[in-house]
Design a protein around this motif. Structure first.
Motif, PDB file in Angstrom:
ATOM      1  N   PHE A 182       2.839   1.707  -3.294  1.00  0.00           N
ATOM      2  CA  PHE A 182       1.941   1.883  -4.469  1.00  0.00           C
ATOM      3  C   PHE A 182       1.986   3.458  -4.368  1.00  0.00           C
ATOM      4  O   PHE A 182       1.962   3.887  -5.290  1.00  0.00           O
ATOM      5  N   GLU A 183       1.749   4.167  -3.227  1.00  0.00           N
ATOM      6  CA  GLU A 183       1.587   5.647  -3.056  1.00  0.00           C
ATOM      7  C   GLU A 183       2.938   6.210  -3.683  1.00  0.00           C
ATOM      8  O   GLU A 183       2.733   7.189  -4.379  1.00  0.00           O
ATOM      9  N   ALA A 235       0.796  -1.092  -0.088  1.00  0.00           N
ATOM     10  CA  ALA A 235      -0.113   0.022  -0.023  1.00  0.00           C
ATOM     11  C   ALA A 235       0.934   1.102  -0.051  1.00  0.00           C
ATOM     12  O   ALA A 235       0.823   2.139  -0.784  1.00  0.00           O
ATOM     13  N   GLN A 283      -5.479   6.598 -14.107  1.00  0.00           N
ATOM     14  CA  GLN A 283      -5.873   5.917 -13.097  1.00  0.00           C
ATOM     15  C   GLN A 283      -6.036   4.281 -13.478  1.00  0.00           C
ATOM     16  O   GLN A 283      -5.448   3.721 -12.696  1.00  0.00           O
ATOM     17  N   ASN A 284      -6.536   4.109 -14.612  1.00  0.00           N
ATOM     18  CA  ASN A 284      -6.448   2.747 -15.141  1.00  0.00           C
ATOM     19  C   ASN A 284      -5.113   1.970 -15.314  1.00  0.00           C
ATOM     20  O   ASN A 284      -4.910   0.918 -14.887  1.00  0.00           O
ATOM     21  N   LEU A 320     -12.330  -4.913 -11.989  1.00  0.00           N
ATOM     22  CA  LEU A 320     -11.091  -5.768 -12.630  1.00  0.00           C
ATOM     23  C   LEU A 320     -11.174  -7.042 -12.214  1.00  0.00           C
ATOM     24  O   LEU A 320     -10.680  -8.004 -12.957  1.00  0.00           O
ATOM     25  N   TYR A 353      -0.662  -1.819 -10.613  1.00  0.00           N
ATOM     26  CA  TYR A 353      -0.706  -2.505  -9.161  1.00  0.00           C
ATOM     27  C   TYR A 353      -1.444  -4.059  -9.114  1.00  0.00           C
ATOM     28  O   TYR A 353      -0.773  -4.942  -8.361  1.00  0.00           O
ATOM     29  N   ARG A 354      -2.266  -4.379  -9.952  1.00  0.00           N
ATOM     30  CA  ARG A 354      -2.719  -5.584 -10.050  1.00  0.00           C
ATOM     31  C   ARG A 354      -1.905  -6.645 -11.015  1.00  0.00           C
ATOM     32  O   ARG A 354      -2.040  -7.718 -10.286  1.00  0.00           O
ATOM     33  N   ASN A 355      -1.128  -6.157 -11.532  1.00  0.00           N
ATOM     34  CA  ASN A 355      -0.168  -7.074 -12.403  1.00  0.00           C
ATOM     35  C   ASN A 355       1.117  -7.142 -11.942  1.00  0.00           C
ATOM     36  O   ASN A 355       2.015  -7.548 -12.608  1.00  0.00           O
ATOM     37  N   ARG A 378     -11.067   4.812  -6.879  1.00  0.00           N
ATOM     38  CA  ARG A 378     -11.411   3.916  -7.917  1.00  0.00           C
ATOM     39  C   ARG A 378     -11.154   2.520  -7.516  1.00  0.00           C
ATOM     40  O   ARG A 378     -11.871   1.286  -7.807  1.00  0.00           O
ATOM     41  N   MET A 379     -10.010   2.235  -6.989  1.00  0.00           N
ATOM     42  CA  MET A 379      -9.598   0.761  -6.473  1.00  0.00           C
ATOM     43  C   MET A 379     -10.777   0.350  -5.426  1.00  0.00           C
ATOM     44  O   MET A 379     -11.115  -0.704  -5.663  1.00  0.00           O
ATOM     45  N   PHE A 384      -2.452   2.793 -13.563  1.00  0.00           N
ATOM     46  CA  PHE A 384      -1.796   2.524 -12.241  1.00  0.00           C
ATOM     47  C   PHE A 384      -2.548   1.440 -11.524  1.00  0.00           C
ATOM     48  O   PHE A 384      -1.980   0.652 -11.027  1.00  0.00           O
ATOM     49  N   ILE A 385      -3.643   1.077 -12.023  1.00  0.00           N
ATOM     50  CA  ILE A 385      -4.519   0.285 -11.251  1.00  0.00           C
ATOM     51  C   ILE A 385      -3.919  -1.164 -12.000  1.00  0.00           C
ATOM     52  O   ILE A 385      -3.748  -2.378 -11.185  1.00  0.00           O
ATOM     53  N   LYS A 386      -3.954  -0.995 -13.253  1.00  0.00           N
ATOM     54  CA  LYS A 386      -3.232  -2.191 -13.724  1.00  0.00           C
ATOM     55  C   LYS A 386      -1.898  -2.650 -13.643  1.00  0.00           C
ATOM     56  O   LYS A 386      -1.574  -3.836 -13.387  1.00  0.00           O
ATOM     57  N   ILE A 425     -14.290   0.231 -12.426  1.00  0.00           N
ATOM     58  CA  ILE A 425     -13.909  -0.960 -13.325  1.00  0.00           C
ATOM     59  C   ILE A 425     -13.682  -2.049 -12.408  1.00  0.00           C
ATOM     60  O   ILE A 425     -12.852  -2.153 -11.654  1.00  0.00           O
ATOM     61  N   VAL A 435      -7.098   7.465  -7.634  1.00  0.00           N
ATOM     62  CA  VAL A 435      -6.922   5.860  -8.146  1.00  0.00           C
ATOM     63  C   VAL A 435      -6.967   5.224  -6.631  1.00  0.00           C
ATOM     64  O   VAL A 435      -7.769   4.262  -7.037  1.00  0.00           O
ATOM     65  N   ILE A 439       2.229  -0.163 -20.781  1.00  0.00           N
ATOM     66  CA  ILE A 439       0.958  -0.243 -20.262  1.00  0.00           C
ATOM     67  C   ILE A 439       0.116   1.047 -20.390  1.00  0.00           C
ATOM     68  O   ILE A 439      -0.852   1.059 -21.081  1.00  0.00           O
ATOM     69  N   VAL A 490      -4.183  12.867  -7.601  1.00  0.00           N
ATOM     70  CA  VAL A 490      -4.240  11.587  -8.582  1.00  0.00           C
ATOM     71  C   VAL A 490      -4.185  10.283  -7.662  1.00  0.00           C
ATOM     72  O   VAL A 490      -5.048   9.389  -7.863  1.00  0.00           O
ATOM     73  N   TYR A 491      -3.075  10.368  -6.418  1.00  0.00           N
ATOM     74  CA  TYR A 491      -3.325   9.075  -5.775  1.00  0.00           C
ATOM     75  C   TYR A 491      -4.515   8.751  -5.062  1.00  0.00           C
ATOM     76  O   TYR A 491      -5.128   7.738  -5.104  1.00  0.00           O
ATOM     77  N   VAL A 522       2.903   5.817  -7.477  1.00  0.00           N
ATOM     78  CA  VAL A 522       1.973   6.799  -8.279  1.00  0.00           C
ATOM     79  C   VAL A 522       2.547   8.171  -8.067  1.00  0.00           C
ATOM     80  O   VAL A 522       2.592   8.823  -9.010  1.00  0.00           O
ATOM     81  N   TYR A 566      -6.470  -6.358 -24.804  1.00  0.00           N
ATOM     82  CA  TYR A 566      -5.691  -6.650 -23.485  1.00  0.00           C
ATOM     83  C   TYR A 566      -6.146  -7.287 -22.333  1.00  0.00           C
ATOM     84  O   TYR A 566      -5.830  -8.498 -22.114  1.00  0.00           O
TER      85      TYR A 566
END
Lengths: 181, 175
Positions: free
Chosen positions: A21-22, A18, A51-52, B72, A58-60, B61-62, A54-56, B70, B58, A77, B54-55, A25, B127
């Motif tokens: 990640f901050e 967590a 945003q998408n 995921l 994080y998830r990957n 959204r998460m 960063f989420i991608k 979204i 994000v 990405i 921004v953080y 970003v 993708y």
């Protein structure tokens, strides 16, 4: 300066991810934003794609093997997300990618977050005429001042190929800008 | 220091000492003049304080609190739901047009499903779809619509293969 290996290890560790990640970003948000913005042109769209991205990431992150630099992987990405976003947008509107590019540039004239003058608007019109790869190479080299080696890692293209693309892009843009309206 | 007795020419004082500097300056000038028609700033701007938030955007959204959520982790459900909707849509059309015989998913023409998936935005990028479709489980029959007839295969090979040896077939396969 962030040590990539440490950051990646922290991102993969459930206890530290967590916070890591901050850090990630905050370290990359501006660079990735401008990269995305120059592809999608509109601020809200760029924010959405950022945003998408960063989420991608994080998830990957577990799938990141360290074969390339972390920032190259994130740029890749971001590039894919931006191009996919544009493809979906053109499909939704029922127009071609080229028509979408022209529409996006037209919209800039009334965009409150575009402060460019006539020349800068003309530059965007010139960029809209370029093939996707040439446009990417030009913006990454000219505006983001990235090295060919860095662009090569992100776009997975040889340095020689990138130099040729950049040279062609510059010639076309100059010709467009200096040509008659 | 060796003197050049044959050369009667002279150079201004300090000419060679400052040569590199002058050369680099000229190169820089030429480079600048070459790209002078292209502005260095592209004119894009962002709202005040955008990058500071921004953080948190994000993060929202998460957590599913953002404006554009979204999910995921629910691609698979989304994929099946889309297929189910497509199936119901085509089935309802078939029901209205023809006699009420029992129809199943297998009665759907694959072209109808393909057309539906192509023409309706599922919100999934190629993708993302690639992430949920296990390519190792895909066989040629999933892609080719109909079973290939033997004579069709033979006609194709006859037209496109010059040397039968190129196929690396075992002897008993040629029989």
């Amino acid at each position: 300066m962030i040590v990539e290996e440490t950051l990646v290890a922290e991102l993969k560790d459930k206890h530290t991810q967590a916070k890591a990640f901050e850090v990630l970003v905050n370290a990359y948000k501006e660079r990735l934003y401008w990269h995305i913005r120059r592809i999608v042109l509109d601020h809200d769209d760029a924010d959405d794609v950022l945003q998408n991205t960063f989420i991608k990431v994080y998830r990957n992150i577990d799938g990141f093997k360290g074969e390339s630099k972390l920032y190259s992987w994130m740029y890749r990405i971001a590039t894919n997300e931006s191009l996919t976003f544009l493809n979906q947008k053109s499909k939704k509107l029922g127009i071609t990618n080229q028509e979408l590019q022209e529409t996006l540039v037209e919209n800039l004239e009334s965009d409150v977050y575009f402060e460019g003058d006539a020349i800068q608007l003309k530059l965007q019109k010139a960029l809209a005429t370029l093939p996707e790869k040439q446009k990417l190479v030009f913006t990454m080299k000219y505006f983001q001042e990235m090295k060919y080696e860095e662009i090569s890692e992100i776009l997975e293209t040889s340095v020689g190929g990138l130099k040729a693309s950049y040279h062609l892009a510059v010639k076309k843009i100059e010709s467009y800008l200096t040509g008659a309206d | 220091m060796k003197k050049n007795h044959d050369n009667k020419f002279k150079t201004p004082e300090g000419y060679f000492e400052s040569f590199n500097e002058r050369l680099m300056a000229r190169l820089a000038d030429e480079e600048a003049s070459q790209s002078s028609s292209i502005p260095k700033n592209d004119g894009f701007a962002v709202p005040d304080g955008y990058f500071e938030n921004v953080y948190s955007s994000v993060q929202k959204r998460m957590d599913g609190k953002g404006t554009k959520v979204i999910a995921l982790k629910s691609y698979r459900a989304f994929y099946y739901a889309a297929a189910a909707i497509a199936a119901l849509f085509v089935l309802s059309l078939a029901w209205n047009w023809s006699n009420p015989t029992q129809l199943g998913f297998e009665d759907l023409a694959s072209t109808d499903i393909t057309a539906y998936l192509e023409n309706n935005d599922l919100g999934l990028s190629s993708y993302e779809i690639a992430e949920i479709v296990d390519l190792e489980e895909v066989t040629i029959l999933d892609i080719v619509e109909n079973q290939l007839e033997e004579d069709v295969i033979l006609d194709y090979l006859d037209e496109n293969v010059e040397e039968i040896e190129d196929l690396n077939l075992e002897y008993d396969e040629i029989q």
